[in-house]
Enzyme design. Sequence first.
Site, mmCIF file in Angstrom:
data_model
loop_
_atom_site.group_PDB
_atom_site.id
_atom_site.type_symbol
_atom_site.label_atom_id
_atom_site.label_comp_id
_atom_site.label_asym_id
_atom_site.label_seq_id
_atom_site.Cartn_x
_atom_site.Cartn_y
_atom_site.Cartn_z
ATOM 1 C CE LYS A 260 -43.543 4.123 -7.000
ATOM 2 N NZ LYS A 260 -42.279 2.874 -7.111
ATOM 3 C CG ASP A 261 -46.950 7.687 -8.095
ATOM 4 O OD1 ASP A 261 -45.863 7.494 -8.383
ATOM 5 O OD2 ASP A 261 -47.638 6.568 -7.737
ATOM 6 C CB SER B 103 -39.559 2.684 -12.658
ATOM 7 O OG SER B 103 -38.307 3.587 -11.548
ATOM 8 N NE ARG C 231 -36.392 3.592 -8.107
ATOM 9 C CZ ARG C 231 -36.923 2.901 -7.639
ATOM 10 N NH1 ARG C 231 -36.304 1.452 -6.700
ATOM 11 N NH2 ARG C 231 -37.846 2.231 -8.043
ATOM 12 N NE ARG C 232 -39.380 -0.588 -8.992
ATOM 13 C CZ ARG C 232 -40.637 0.443 -9.048
ATOM 14 N NH1 ARG C 232 -41.611 0.384 -10.155
ATOM 15 N NH2 ARG C 232 -41.141 -0.614 -8.058
ATOM 16 N NE ARG D 33 -46.622 4.623 -18.150
ATOM 17 C CZ ARG D 33 -47.377 5.237 -18.178
ATOM 18 N NH1 ARG D 33 -47.564 5.948 -18.875
ATOM 19 N NH2 ARG D 33 -48.247 5.524 -17.332
ATOM 20 N N GLY D 34 -48.959 0.925 -17.193
ATOM 21 C CA GLY D 34 -49.929 0.482 -16.660
ATOM 22 C C GLY D 34 -49.725 -0.001 -15.223
ATOM 23 C CG ASN D 35 -52.964 -1.200 -13.598
ATOM 24 O OD1 ASN D 35 -52.912 -2.409 -13.866
ATOM 25 N ND2 ASN D 35 -55.023 -0.988 -13.072
ATOM 26 C CB THR E 121 -51.384 -2.728 -17.445
ATOM 27 O OG1 THR E 121 -52.781 -2.972 -16.035
ATOM 28 C CG2 THR E 121 -51.092 -3.181 -18.575
ATOM 29 N NE ARG E 122 -46.070 -1.143 -13.909
ATOM 30 C CZ ARG E 122 -46.139 0.003 -13.015
ATOM 31 N NH1 ARG E 122 -44.336 -0.327 -12.538
ATOM 32 N NH2 ARG E 122 -46.424 1.149 -12.876
ATOM 33 C CB CYS F 17 -38.826 14.665 -14.010
ATOM 34 S SG CYS F 17 -39.882 14.600 -15.160
HETATM 35 N N1 PBG Z 1 -46.870 5.007 -9.939
HETATM 36 C C1 PBG Z 1 -46.146 3.472 -8.842
HETATM 37 C C2 PBG Z 1 -46.432 3.135 -8.426
HETATM 38 N N2 PBG Z 1 -47.046 4.282 -7.306
HETATM 39 C C3 PBG Z 1 -46.274 3.962 -5.950
HETATM 40 C C4 PBG Z 1 -46.892 2.537 -5.897
HETATM 41 C C5 PBG Z 1 -45.933 1.125 -5.235
HETATM 42 C C6 PBG Z 1 -46.982 1.906 -3.966
HETATM 43 C C7 PBG Z 1 -46.103 2.250 -3.218
HETATM 44 O O1 PBG Z 1 -44.480 2.874 -3.149
HETATM 45 O O2 PBG Z 1 -46.183 3.030 -1.455
HETATM 46 C C8 PBG Z 1 -46.415 1.827 -7.498
HETATM 47 C C9 PBG Z 1 -46.139 0.602 -8.183
HETATM 48 C C10 PBG Z 1 -44.879 0.027 -8.279
HETATM 49 O O3 PBG Z 1 -43.983 1.371 -7.764
HETATM 50 O O4 PBG Z 1 -44.572 -1.206 -8.362
#
Ligand code: PBG
Length: 308
Positions: free
Chosen positions: A84-85, A130, A132-133, A150-152, A155-156, A243
């Site tokens: 998705k990234d 996100s 979308r979210r 933001r963040g991994n 972090t969130r 995007c």
């Molecule tokens: N950019 C964040 C990201 N990219 C992929 C995932 C989750 C793993 C996936 O979708 O396979 C996440 C974290 C999230 O959205 O919670």
Amino acid sequence: MQTTLKIGTRGSPLALAQAHETRARLMKAHGLPEQAFEVVPISTSGDRIQDRPLSEAGGKGLFTKEIEEALLDGRIDIAVHSSKDMPTVLPDGLELSTFLPREDARDAFIGKTAKRIADLPHGATVGSSSLRRQALIRRMRPDLDVVMFRGNVQTRLRKLDEGVAEGTILAYAGLKRLGLEHVITDLMPLDIFPPAPGQGAIGIESRIGDGPVEQMLAAIHDVPTGQALACERAFLAALDGSCRTPIAGHATISGEKLSFAGLIISPDGTESHEVRLDGQAVDAAKIGAEAARAVRAKAGAKFFEGWA
Ligand SMILES: NCc1[nH]cc(CCC(=O)O)c1CC(=O)O
């Protein structure tokens, strides 16, 4: 001398977990020891930019540029990504050739003052980075204060524990891969909270025409996931001009059949348009493109004015 397969990845705990899953699958498929592989973490500008939404900083390519440069110049042999990234257009010479069996694509709610979004107090703060979210949360609960998160993943979750917000939404797949399912308080139904295209699927990028690597990867490719991703990425590619438009899309495969559900939604959640299309799984990309045409026609040109 056994050549070592260099597996490129971002350096976040989730990215490393995904790279290690890929290595484990390759070890098992080819009966190779761990020493036949080298995991190569690569920092990306997307990982370094924390102060603004990615859509303002340059989009998804921020998570892939440095890794793809390493793939093109031979420093790595494959690149493991969260699908998705991945931008829908890849650099010349590279392809998203392989997909691991998809994890559950649903989003998960982690609530501190309530287990479900529906039960949050009026005006509660929910964090998400996100678009979308954010839009889907606003559609469900227009009263909520949706703030940038933001963040991994870690972090969130830390920000949640620090009280920055009363809840956040993360991908179930990522939490599962990190062994963090225990923080989840609710799973979001696919029909009211559709996932990002490619959510839950690990994608592997490689050099077009790299025969030995293609043979290695073919053994771990999951065909139904590849078909679902072909559909979802075609839908996204046909819509994702900027995007900055919140887009959701999810394809499911049953035997030779494919079912797709797509959605576009205004950032404030007040307007959304859905499309559902079924067909043959071998026509996945065509179905995705057709769904994009249908939902664009349904929404009308005005829908995209102002933010697309
Ligand atoms: N950019 C964040 C990201 N990219 C992929 C995932 C989750 C793993 C996936 O979708 O396979 C996440 C974290 C999230 O959205 O919670």
